[in-house]
Design a protein around this motif. Structure first.
Motif, short mmCIF file in Angstrom:
data_model
loop_
_atom_site.label_atom_id
_atom_site.label_comp_id
_atom_site.label_asym_id
_atom_site.label_seq_id
_atom_site.Cartn_x
_atom_site.Cartn_y
_atom_site.Cartn_z
N PRO A 1 79.00 44.75 46.42
CA PRO A 1 78.23 43.96 45.45
C PRO A 1 79.11 42.90 44.80
N VAL A 2 78.47 41.97 44.08
CA VAL A 2 79.16 40.82 43.52
C VAL A 2 79.16 40.90 42.00
N THR A 3 80.32 40.69 41.42
CA THR A 3 80.41 40.60 39.96
C THR A 3 79.84 39.25 39.52
N THR A 4 78.94 39.27 38.56
CA THR A 4 78.34 38.04 38.04
C THR A 4 78.51 38.00 36.52
N VAL A 5 78.32 36.80 35.96
CA VAL A 5 78.34 36.64 34.50
C VAL A 5 77.07 35.89 34.09
N HIS A 6 76.81 35.91 32.78
CA HIS A 6 75.63 35.25 32.22
C HIS A 6 76.05 33.92 31.60
N PRO A 7 75.19 32.92 31.57
CA PRO A 7 75.56 31.62 30.98
C PRO A 7 76.01 31.73 29.53
N LEU A 8 75.54 32.74 28.80
CA LEU A 8 75.89 32.87 27.39
C LEU A 8 77.08 33.81 27.16
N ASP A 9 77.72 34.24 28.24
CA ASP A 9 78.95 35.01 28.10
C ASP A 9 80.07 34.08 27.62
N PHE A 10 81.06 34.65 26.96
CA PHE A 10 82.20 33.86 26.50
C PHE A 10 83.18 33.62 27.64
N VAL A 11 83.75 32.42 27.65
CA VAL A 11 84.73 32.06 28.68
C VAL A 11 85.93 33.00 28.64
N GLU A 12 86.36 33.38 27.43
CA GLU A 12 87.52 34.27 27.31
C GLU A 12 87.26 35.61 28.00
N GLU A 13 86.04 36.15 27.87
CA GLU A 13 85.71 37.41 28.51
C GLU A 13 85.65 37.24 30.03
N THR A 14 85.16 36.08 30.47
CA THR A 14 85.10 35.80 31.90
C THR A 14 86.51 35.70 32.48
N ALA A 15 87.43 35.13 31.73
CA ALA A 15 88.82 35.03 32.19
C ALA A 15 89.41 36.40 32.43
N SER A 16 89.06 37.37 31.58
CA SER A 16 89.58 38.73 31.77
C SER A 16 89.03 39.35 33.04
N ILE A 17 87.80 38.98 33.42
CA ILE A 17 87.23 39.48 34.68
C ILE A 17 88.02 38.94 35.87
N PHE A 18 88.36 37.65 35.83
CA PHE A 18 89.17 37.05 36.90
C PHE A 18 90.49 37.82 37.04
N TYR A 19 91.11 38.12 35.92
CA TYR A 19 92.42 38.78 35.94
C TYR A 19 92.31 40.23 36.40
N GLU A 20 91.40 40.98 35.81
CA GLU A 20 91.30 42.41 36.09
C GLU A 20 90.83 42.70 37.51
N GLN A 21 89.89 41.88 38.01
CA GLN A 21 89.35 42.13 39.34
C GLN A 21 90.04 41.31 40.43
N GLU A 22 90.96 40.43 40.02
CA GLU A 22 91.72 39.60 40.97
C GLU A 22 90.78 38.83 41.89
N ILE A 23 89.83 38.14 41.27
CA ILE A 23 88.88 37.33 42.02
C ILE A 23 89.09 35.86 41.68
N ALA A 24 88.52 34.98 42.51
CA ALA A 24 88.74 33.55 42.34
C ALA A 24 87.48 32.79 41.91
N CYS A 25 86.35 33.48 41.83
CA CYS A 25 85.14 32.84 41.34
C CYS A 25 84.12 33.89 40.95
N VAL A 26 83.19 33.51 40.08
CA VAL A 26 82.08 34.40 39.73
C VAL A 26 80.78 33.59 39.70
N PRO A 27 79.74 34.06 40.37
CA PRO A 27 78.43 33.43 40.25
C PRO A 27 77.88 33.68 38.84
N VAL A 28 77.08 32.74 38.37
CA VAL A 28 76.45 32.86 37.06
C VAL A 28 74.95 33.08 37.27
N THR A 29 74.42 34.13 36.67
CA THR A 29 73.00 34.45 36.88
C THR A 29 72.28 34.60 35.54
#
Length: 217
Positions: free
Chosen positions: A81-109
Protein backbone atom coordinates in the motif's frame (compact mmCIF):
# COMPACT_ATOMS: atom_id res chain seq x y z
CA UNK A 1 2.63 25.67 6.43
CA UNK A 2 0.14 23.22 4.93
CA UNK A 3 0.70 20.51 2.33
CA UNK A 4 -1.77 22.17 -0.06
CA UNK A 5 0.57 25.16 -0.25
CA UNK A 6 3.50 23.16 -1.66
CA UNK A 7 1.93 20.18 -3.47
CA UNK A 8 1.80 19.86 -7.24
CA UNK A 9 -1.81 19.55 -8.36
CA UNK A 10 -1.06 18.30 -11.88
CA UNK A 11 -0.10 14.67 -11.36
CA UNK A 12 0.86 12.18 -14.05
CA UNK A 13 -0.91 8.90 -13.26
CA UNK A 14 -1.41 5.40 -14.63
CA UNK A 15 -3.98 2.67 -14.18
CA UNK A 16 -2.90 -0.78 -12.95
CA UNK A 17 -3.38 -2.29 -16.42
CA UNK A 18 -1.13 0.19 -18.23
CA UNK A 19 2.16 -1.26 -19.38
CA UNK A 20 5.66 -0.79 -18.02
CA UNK A 21 6.58 0.65 -21.41
CA UNK A 22 3.97 3.40 -20.95
CA UNK A 23 5.41 4.23 -17.54
CA UNK A 24 8.92 4.36 -19.00
CA UNK A 25 7.83 6.82 -21.67
CA UNK A 26 5.99 9.06 -19.20
CA UNK A 27 8.93 9.18 -16.81
CA UNK A 28 11.24 10.36 -19.59
CA UNK A 29 8.73 12.66 -21.24
CA UNK A 30 7.81 14.57 -18.09
CA UNK A 31 11.18 14.27 -16.29
CA UNK A 32 9.60 12.79 -13.18
CA UNK A 33 10.66 10.01 -10.84
CA UNK A 34 7.35 8.65 -9.51
CA UNK A 35 3.93 7.81 -10.94
CA UNK A 36 0.92 7.07 -8.71
CA UNK A 37 -1.30 4.21 -9.86
CA UNK A 38 -5.00 4.97 -9.48
CA UNK A 39 -8.30 3.16 -10.00
CA UNK A 40 -11.43 4.47 -11.74
CA UNK A 41 -12.38 6.50 -8.64
CA UNK A 42 -8.88 8.12 -8.54
CA UNK A 43 -8.02 6.25 -5.37
CA UNK A 44 -4.28 5.60 -5.04
CA UNK A 45 -3.69 1.85 -5.13
CA UNK A 46 0.05 1.84 -5.83
CA UNK A 47 3.08 3.80 -6.95
CA UNK A 48 6.05 3.15 -9.23
CA UNK A 49 9.42 4.85 -9.30
CA UNK A 50 11.94 5.27 -12.08
CA UNK A 51 14.04 2.62 -10.32
CA UNK A 52 11.13 0.13 -10.36
CA UNK A 53 10.70 0.66 -14.09
CA UNK A 54 14.42 0.52 -14.79
CA UNK A 55 14.81 -2.73 -12.88
CA UNK A 56 11.91 -4.26 -14.81
CA UNK A 57 13.19 -3.15 -18.21
CA UNK A 58 15.32 -5.40 -20.42
CA UNK A 59 19.06 -4.76 -20.25
CA UNK A 60 20.59 -3.02 -23.25
CA UNK A 61 23.71 -5.12 -22.68
CA UNK A 62 21.93 -8.38 -23.42
CA UNK A 63 21.78 -9.44 -27.04
CA UNK A 64 18.55 -10.71 -28.56
CA UNK A 65 16.60 -9.62 -25.54
CA UNK A 66 12.88 -9.36 -26.13
CA UNK A 67 10.52 -6.55 -25.25
CA UNK A 68 8.02 -8.78 -23.50
CA UNK A 69 8.95 -7.36 -20.11
CA UNK A 70 7.89 -3.87 -21.19
CA UNK A 71 4.41 -5.14 -22.04
CA UNK A 72 3.74 -6.43 -18.54
CA UNK A 73 1.07 -4.50 -16.60
CA UNK A 74 2.36 -1.86 -14.20
CA UNK A 75 0.59 -3.47 -11.25
CA UNK A 76 3.15 -6.29 -11.49
CA UNK A 77 5.92 -3.98 -10.23
CA UNK A 78 4.08 -1.24 -8.31
CA UNK A 79 4.59 -0.67 -4.59
CA UNK A 80 1.55 -0.93 -2.34
CA UNK A 81 0.00 0.00 0.00
CA UNK A 82 0.94 3.66 -0.40
CA UNK A 83 1.44 6.21 2.34
CA UNK A 84 -0.60 9.33 1.57
CA UNK A 85 -1.14 12.72 3.22
CA UNK A 86 -4.04 15.18 3.31
CA UNK A 87 -3.86 18.72 1.85
CA UNK A 88 -4.45 20.15 5.33
CA UNK A 89 -1.63 18.18 6.96
CA UNK A 90 1.34 20.21 8.17
CA UNK A 91 4.49 20.21 6.05
CA UNK A 92 6.60 19.54 9.15
CA UNK A 93 4.67 16.33 9.86
CA UNK A 94 4.99 15.29 6.22
CA UNK A 95 8.76 15.80 6.43
CA UNK A 96 8.91 13.32 9.31
CA UNK A 97 7.12 10.76 7.11
CA UNK A 98 9.80 11.18 4.42
CA UNK A 99 12.50 10.62 7.02
CA UNK A 100 10.95 7.76 8.98
CA UNK A 101 9.76 5.76 5.97
CA UNK A 102 12.75 6.66 3.74
CA UNK A 103 10.53 7.59 0.81
CA UNK A 104 10.97 10.22 -1.89
CA UNK A 105 7.38 11.28 -2.51
CA UNK A 106 3.87 11.08 -1.09
CA UNK A 107 0.58 11.35 -2.98
CA UNK A 108 -1.92 13.81 -1.53
CA UNK A 109 -5.52 12.62 -1.22
CA UNK A 110 -8.83 14.11 -0.15
CA UNK A 111 -11.83 11.83 0.41
CA UNK A 112 -9.63 8.94 -0.85
CA UNK A 113 -9.12 10.68 -4.21
CA UNK A 114 -5.76 11.83 -5.58
CA UNK A 115 -5.49 15.64 -5.61
CA UNK A 116 -1.72 16.23 -5.67
CA UNK A 117 1.77 14.99 -4.94
CA UNK A 118 4.73 16.15 -2.82
CA UNK A 119 8.29 15.13 -3.67
CA UNK A 120 11.53 15.35 -1.73
CA UNK A 121 12.53 18.24 -4.00
CA UNK A 122 9.39 20.10 -2.92
CA UNK A 123 10.31 19.46 0.71
CA UNK A 124 13.86 20.76 0.25
CA UNK A 125 12.63 23.91 -1.47
CA UNK A 126 10.13 24.46 1.34
CA UNK A 127 12.92 24.07 3.90
CA UNK A 128 14.87 26.77 2.07
CA UNK A 129 11.85 29.07 2.28
CA UNK A 130 11.17 28.32 5.94
CA UNK A 131 14.77 29.03 6.91
CA UNK A 132 14.89 32.26 4.89
CA UNK A 133 18.03 31.31 2.99
CA UNK A 134 16.41 32.24 -0.34
CA UNK A 135 16.76 35.96 0.44
CA UNK A 136 19.82 38.04 1.29
CA UNK A 137 20.23 37.77 5.02
CA UNK A 138 22.59 37.10 7.90
CA UNK A 139 22.33 34.28 10.41
CA UNK A 140 22.75 34.80 14.15
CA UNK A 141 22.87 31.90 16.62
CA UNK A 142 22.18 32.69 20.27
CA UNK A 143 22.58 30.31 23.22
CA UNK A 144 19.74 30.84 25.69
CA UNK A 145 18.41 29.22 28.82
CA UNK A 146 15.64 26.73 28.10
CA UNK A 147 12.73 28.33 29.89
CA UNK A 148 9.25 29.68 28.99
CA UNK A 149 9.16 33.23 27.65
CA UNK A 150 12.79 33.35 26.52
CA UNK A 151 12.01 33.80 22.82
CA UNK A 152 10.09 37.11 23.21
CA UNK A 153 12.95 38.40 25.35
CA UNK A 154 15.50 37.58 22.65
CA UNK A 155 13.49 39.00 19.75
CA UNK A 156 12.97 42.21 21.70
CA UNK A 157 16.69 42.84 21.37
CA UNK A 158 16.45 42.49 17.59
CA UNK A 159 13.75 45.16 17.54
CA UNK A 160 16.25 47.74 18.76
CA UNK A 161 17.85 47.92 15.29
CA UNK A 162 14.52 47.68 13.46
CA UNK A 163 15.79 44.88 11.21
CA UNK A 164 13.42 42.53 9.42
CA UNK A 165 13.50 38.94 10.67
CA UNK A 166 13.32 36.37 7.84
CA UNK A 167 13.03 33.27 10.01
CA UNK A 168 13.47 31.89 13.52
CA UNK A 169 14.46 28.31 14.31
CA UNK A 170 15.09 26.68 17.68
CA UNK A 171 17.02 23.49 18.36
CA UNK A 172 18.51 21.83 21.46
CA UNK A 173 21.98 22.65 22.73
CA UNK A 174 23.42 19.13 22.84
CA UNK A 175 26.14 19.65 25.47
CA UNK A 176 23.59 20.83 28.06
CA UNK A 177 19.81 20.30 27.95
CA UNK A 178 19.32 23.37 30.14
CA UNK A 179 20.03 25.50 27.07
CA UNK A 180 18.84 25.77 23.50
CA UNK A 181 19.98 27.57 20.37
CA UNK A 182 17.85 30.29 18.78
CA UNK A 183 18.76 30.79 15.11
CA UNK A 184 17.54 34.09 13.68
CA UNK A 185 17.95 35.25 10.10
CA UNK A 186 17.80 39.01 9.67
CA UNK A 187 17.69 40.97 6.42
CA UNK A 188 20.99 42.76 6.74
CA UNK A 189 24.48 42.01 5.50
CA UNK A 190 26.07 43.48 8.64
CA UNK A 191 24.81 41.63 11.73
CA UNK A 192 27.57 42.89 14.06
CA UNK A 193 25.57 45.80 15.58
CA UNK A 194 22.81 43.33 16.49
CA UNK A 195 25.40 40.90 17.85
CA UNK A 196 26.72 43.66 20.08
CA UNK A 197 23.19 44.43 21.30
CA UNK A 198 22.67 40.76 22.20
CA UNK A 199 25.95 40.54 24.09
CA UNK A 200 25.19 43.77 25.95
CA UNK A 201 21.86 42.20 26.96
CA UNK A 202 23.76 39.27 28.46
CA UNK A 203 23.24 36.67 25.73
CA UNK A 204 25.97 34.39 24.40
CA UNK A 205 26.24 34.65 20.62
CA UNK A 206 27.64 31.48 19.05
CA UNK A 207 27.57 32.84 15.49
CA UNK A 208 28.85 35.01 13.97
CA UNK A 209 31.98 35.26 16.02
CA UNK A 210 33.17 38.84 16.43
CA UNK A 211 36.58 39.42 14.83
CA UNK A 212 39.37 39.28 17.36
CA UNK A 213 41.06 42.54 18.17
CA UNK A 214 44.29 43.14 16.32
CA UNK A 215 47.49 43.20 18.32
CA UNK A 216 50.93 44.59 17.82
CA UNK A 217 53.95 42.36 17.47
Amino acid sequence: MLVEEIMKEHVITLTPDDTIETALKLLHQHHIRHIPIIDKERAVIGIVSDRDVRDASPSVLEEDTGQEELQHPIHSIMTYPVTTVHPLDFVEETASIFYEQEIACVPVTRDDKLVGIVTEKDMLYTLIQLTGTHVQSSQIEVKVINKPGILPQVTQVFGKRKVNISSILIYPYKPDAKYKIVVVRIQTMNPLPTVEDLEEAGYEVLWPKKPESSYEL
